[in-house]
Design a protein around this motif. Structure first.
Motif, PDB file in Angstrom:
ATOM      1  N   ASP A  11       0.883   3.558   2.347  1.00 44.31           N
ATOM      2  CA  ASP A  11       1.439   3.637   3.706  1.00 44.31           C
ATOM      3  C   ASP A  11       2.657   2.723   3.862  1.00 44.31           C
ATOM      4  O   ASP A  11       3.665   3.117   4.455  1.00 44.31           O
ATOM      5  CB  ASP A  11       0.375   3.224   4.739  1.00 44.31           C
ATOM      6  N   GLU A  12       2.528   1.510   3.344  1.00 48.71           N
ATOM      7  CA  GLU A  12       3.647   0.551   3.481  1.00 48.71           C
ATOM      8  C   GLU A  12       4.880   1.027   2.707  1.00 48.71           C
ATOM      9  O   GLU A  12       6.006   0.838   3.162  1.00 48.71           O
ATOM     10  CB  GLU A  12       3.198  -0.842   3.021  1.00 48.71           C
ATOM     11  N   ASP A  26      -4.302   3.108   2.285  1.00 50.88           N
ATOM     12  CA  ASP A  26      -4.366   1.655   2.494  1.00 50.88           C
ATOM     13  C   ASP A  26      -4.611   0.879   1.199  1.00 50.88           C
ATOM     14  O   ASP A  26      -4.979  -0.299   1.230  1.00 50.88           O
ATOM     15  CB  ASP A  26      -5.483   1.324   3.499  1.00 50.88           C
ATOM     16  N   THR A  27      -4.429   1.547   0.068  1.00 54.02           N
ATOM     17  CA  THR A  27      -4.684   0.882  -1.218  1.00 54.02           C
ATOM     18  C   THR A  27      -3.383   0.293  -1.767  1.00 54.02           C
ATOM     19  O   THR A  27      -2.333   0.939  -1.726  1.00 54.02           O
ATOM     20  CB  THR A  27      -5.245   1.905  -2.232  1.00 54.02           C
ATOM     21  N   THR A  46       0.852  -1.197   0.000  1.00 44.34           N
ATOM     22  CA  THR A  46       0.000   0.000   0.000  1.00 44.34           C
ATOM     23  C   THR A  46       0.890   1.252   0.000  1.00 44.34           C
ATOM     24  O   THR A  46       2.106   1.168   0.175  1.00 44.34           O
ATOM     25  CB  THR A  46      -0.874   0.036   1.262  1.00 44.34           C
TER      26      THR A  46
END
Ligand SMILES: Nc1ncnc2c1ncn2[C@@H]1O[C@H](COP(=O)(O)OP(=O)(O)OP(=O)(O)O)[C@@H](O)[C@H]1O
Ligand SMILES: [Mg+2]
Length: 212
Positions: A92-93, A127-128, A90
């Protein structure tokens, strides 16, 4: 007083194309020289295939020049023309991963995350997975990752290809803020309409750099 943070002199680079017996050398850079100081936005302009991305790859150390010298001072960030992202991570990641790779603390990563999402307006995709992002949002993430560690020097290869108008304007606000804070930026661009946004412009013509 502006100080030089990037200086490249007489860069030469050829590619070898084709297979034997029709192997031939394509000389892309034939003595390209340029400099970037802190507190300026410098444009690098040229026709398709003129060697802009090749020069930028050499400047960031992704490609080895055949000849010439490069001096860089301070930290730098690089936004490649084709986003280099992980499909199954994602946004965020990505930010966590790149932040950690740059040695940022948890607090610094959070600040960088907010800054990136706010300035380019893509918090709703936090979060995608990248595989589910549009091309424009991938470009936003690609750009955000290059700036995460607040580098002294930014190399951006056609960073706004795929941006909508609003994002395009946000991009120029963001780069102006970085310039005003003392960063140096080298931006590859095609659009003549961008001319006023740059402090200086270099044209890449026949493998050499000409300042406008
Ligand atoms: N890995 C490679 N191997 C062989 N030739 C290459 C390679 N990468 C680029 N070239 C060639 O080098 C030339 C310059 O390519 P480059 O990608 O640097 O141009 P560019 O100015 O960035 O073009 P564009 O505006 O389309 O992005 C082109 O003729 C291209 O085909
Ligand atoms: Mg290119």
């Amino acid at each position: 007083m502006n100080t030089t943070i990037l200086e490249a002199n007489e860069i030469h680079k050829s590619y070898t194309k084709g297979v034997w017996p029709r192997r031939r050398r394509l000389e892309v850079l034939s003595g390209a020289s340029l400099r970037v100081a802190n507190g300026e936005i410098v444009g690098l302009v040229g026709e398709n295939g003129s060697g802009k991305s090749t020069l930028m790859k050499v400047l960031v150390g992704d490609l080895q020049a055949d000849d010439g010298s490069i001096d860089r001072a301070g930290s730098f960030g690089y936004c490649p023309q084709t986003p280099v992202l992980y499909e199954r991570l994602t946004c965020d990641e990505h930010i966590d991963l790149f932040g950690a790779a740059h040695g940022l603390s948890v607090g610094e990563i959070e600040r960088a995350r907010r800054g990136a999402y706010d300035s380019l307006d893509f918090a709703h995709f936090a979060d995608t997975w990248v595989q589910d992002l549009s091309g424009g949002t991938r470009s936003k993430l690609n750009l955000a990752l290059a700036m995460l560690h607040d580098p002294d020097l930014l190399f951006l290869d056609e960073p706004y290809a795929g941006f909508d108008w609003d994002t395009y304007l946000k991009f120029w606000e963001l780069t102006a803020r970085r310039r005003d804070a003392g960063s140096g930026l080298l931006i590859i661009s095609h659009f003549i309409v961008d001319e006023d946004r740059f402090d200086r412009i270099y044209d890449l013509i026949d493998g050499r750099i000409v300042e406008r």
